[in-house]
Design a protein around this motif. Structure first.
Motif, mmCIF file in Angstrom:
data_model
loop_
_atom_site.group_PDB
_atom_site.id
_atom_site.type_symbol
_atom_site.label_atom_id
_atom_site.label_comp_id
_atom_site.label_asym_id
_atom_site.label_seq_id
_atom_site.Cartn_x
_atom_site.Cartn_y
_atom_site.Cartn_z
ATOM 1 N N SER A 82 -10.601 58.850 -16.950
ATOM 2 C CA SER A 82 -11.059 57.469 -16.129
ATOM 3 C C SER A 82 -10.399 57.221 -15.061
ATOM 4 C CB SER A 82 -10.806 56.289 -17.242
ATOM 5 O OG SER A 82 -9.719 56.258 -17.427
ATOM 6 N N ARG A 83 -9.064 57.726 -14.774
ATOM 7 C CA ARG A 83 -8.495 57.785 -13.655
ATOM 8 C C ARG A 83 -8.994 59.063 -12.404
ATOM 9 N NH1 ARG A 83 -2.463 56.182 -15.421
ATOM 10 N NH2 ARG A 83 -3.042 54.216 -16.428
ATOM 11 N N LEU A 84 -8.884 59.921 -13.213
ATOM 12 C CA LEU A 84 -8.982 61.142 -12.247
ATOM 13 C C LEU A 84 -10.555 61.333 -11.896
ATOM 14 C CD1 LEU A 84 -8.057 63.959 -11.263
ATOM 15 C CD2 LEU A 84 -8.933 64.983 -13.463
ATOM 16 N N CYS A 85 -11.365 60.982 -12.657
ATOM 17 C CA CYS A 85 -12.943 61.520 -12.141
ATOM 18 C C CYS A 85 -13.642 60.390 -11.219
ATOM 19 C CB CYS A 85 -13.607 61.810 -13.511
ATOM 20 S SG CYS A 85 -12.956 62.901 -14.551
ATOM 21 N N VAL A 86 -13.017 59.275 -10.777
ATOM 22 C CA VAL A 86 -13.603 58.364 -10.103
ATOM 23 C C VAL A 86 -13.000 58.500 -8.601
ATOM 24 C CG1 VAL A 86 -13.945 56.566 -11.877
ATOM 25 C CG2 VAL A 86 -11.868 56.599 -10.520
ATOM 26 N N HIS A 87 -12.270 59.481 -8.376
ATOM 27 C CA HIS A 87 -11.757 59.826 -7.048
ATOM 28 C C HIS A 87 -12.073 61.309 -6.670
ATOM 29 C CE1 HIS A 87 -10.255 55.752 -6.983
ATOM 30 N NE2 HIS A 87 -9.529 56.090 -8.145
ATOM 31 N N THR A 105 -19.332 57.364 -15.549
ATOM 32 C CA THR A 105 -19.328 56.222 -14.958
ATOM 33 C C THR A 105 -20.384 55.354 -15.533
ATOM 34 O OG1 THR A 105 -20.563 56.787 -13.166
ATOM 35 C CG2 THR A 105 -18.416 57.153 -12.949
ATOM 36 N N TYR A 148 -16.313 62.309 -19.641
ATOM 37 C CA TYR A 148 -16.125 60.903 -18.785
ATOM 38 C C TYR A 148 -17.423 60.752 -18.061
ATOM 39 C CZ TYR A 148 -15.086 57.353 -15.509
ATOM 40 O OH TYR A 148 -15.042 56.151 -14.862
ATOM 41 N N ILE A 191 -6.017 62.189 -17.323
ATOM 42 C CA ILE A 191 -6.654 60.820 -17.864
ATOM 43 C C ILE A 191 -7.997 60.713 -17.113
ATOM 44 C CG2 ILE A 191 -6.311 58.116 -18.023
ATOM 45 C CD1 ILE A 191 -3.145 58.802 -17.934
#
Length: 129
Positions: free
Chosen positions: A107-112, A61, A59, A105
């Protein structure tokens, strides 16, 4: 518990390339996601890329997609972040972190940051002329 040690940060000129390394140790690593985060002075820590250690799903950003490449070496238990075409906006302390996530998932895990319980000490990247 997972331990992580980053290395590779240094000063580089704009347009340059760097490769960061994150040495990972611990047990049951196949269930983990390794993320790269960065934090510039006065800004929040942001997730920029991550990879699953079992099958290598990745993933990125938008800010680094196309310039940065994440990879893993399952023999050395090391995750790399190849950073190309660096600009001053990439100046930050870079951290790797581990999240236990058997079916993530990304895209949900890696942004936080809150899903990642183990962190390295960070390595500084400075991009300037």
């Amino acid at each position: 518990q997972v331990q992580l040690v980053e290395s590779g940060g240094r000063w580089v000129q704009p347009g340059g390339t760097l490769r960061l390394s994150c040495a990972v140790s611990g047990s049951h690593l196949e269930y983990y996601v390794i993320g790269w985060f960065r934090q510039a002075p006065g800004k929040e820590r942001e997730g920029i890329s991550c990879i699953t250690l079992d099958n290598g799903e990745k993933y990125y950003t938008n800010s680094v997609n196309g310039r940065f490449t994440i990879s893993r070496d399952t023999v050395k238990n090391t995750v790399y972040l190849e950073m190309n075409n660096l600009g001053p906006e990439d100046t930050a302390a870079y951290y790797c972190a581990a999240a236990p996530a058997p079916s993530p998932i990304l895209s949900r895990l890696c942004v936080h940051t809150h899903g990642f319980g183990s962190w390295g000490q960070g390595t500084q990247v400075t991009v300037s002329s």
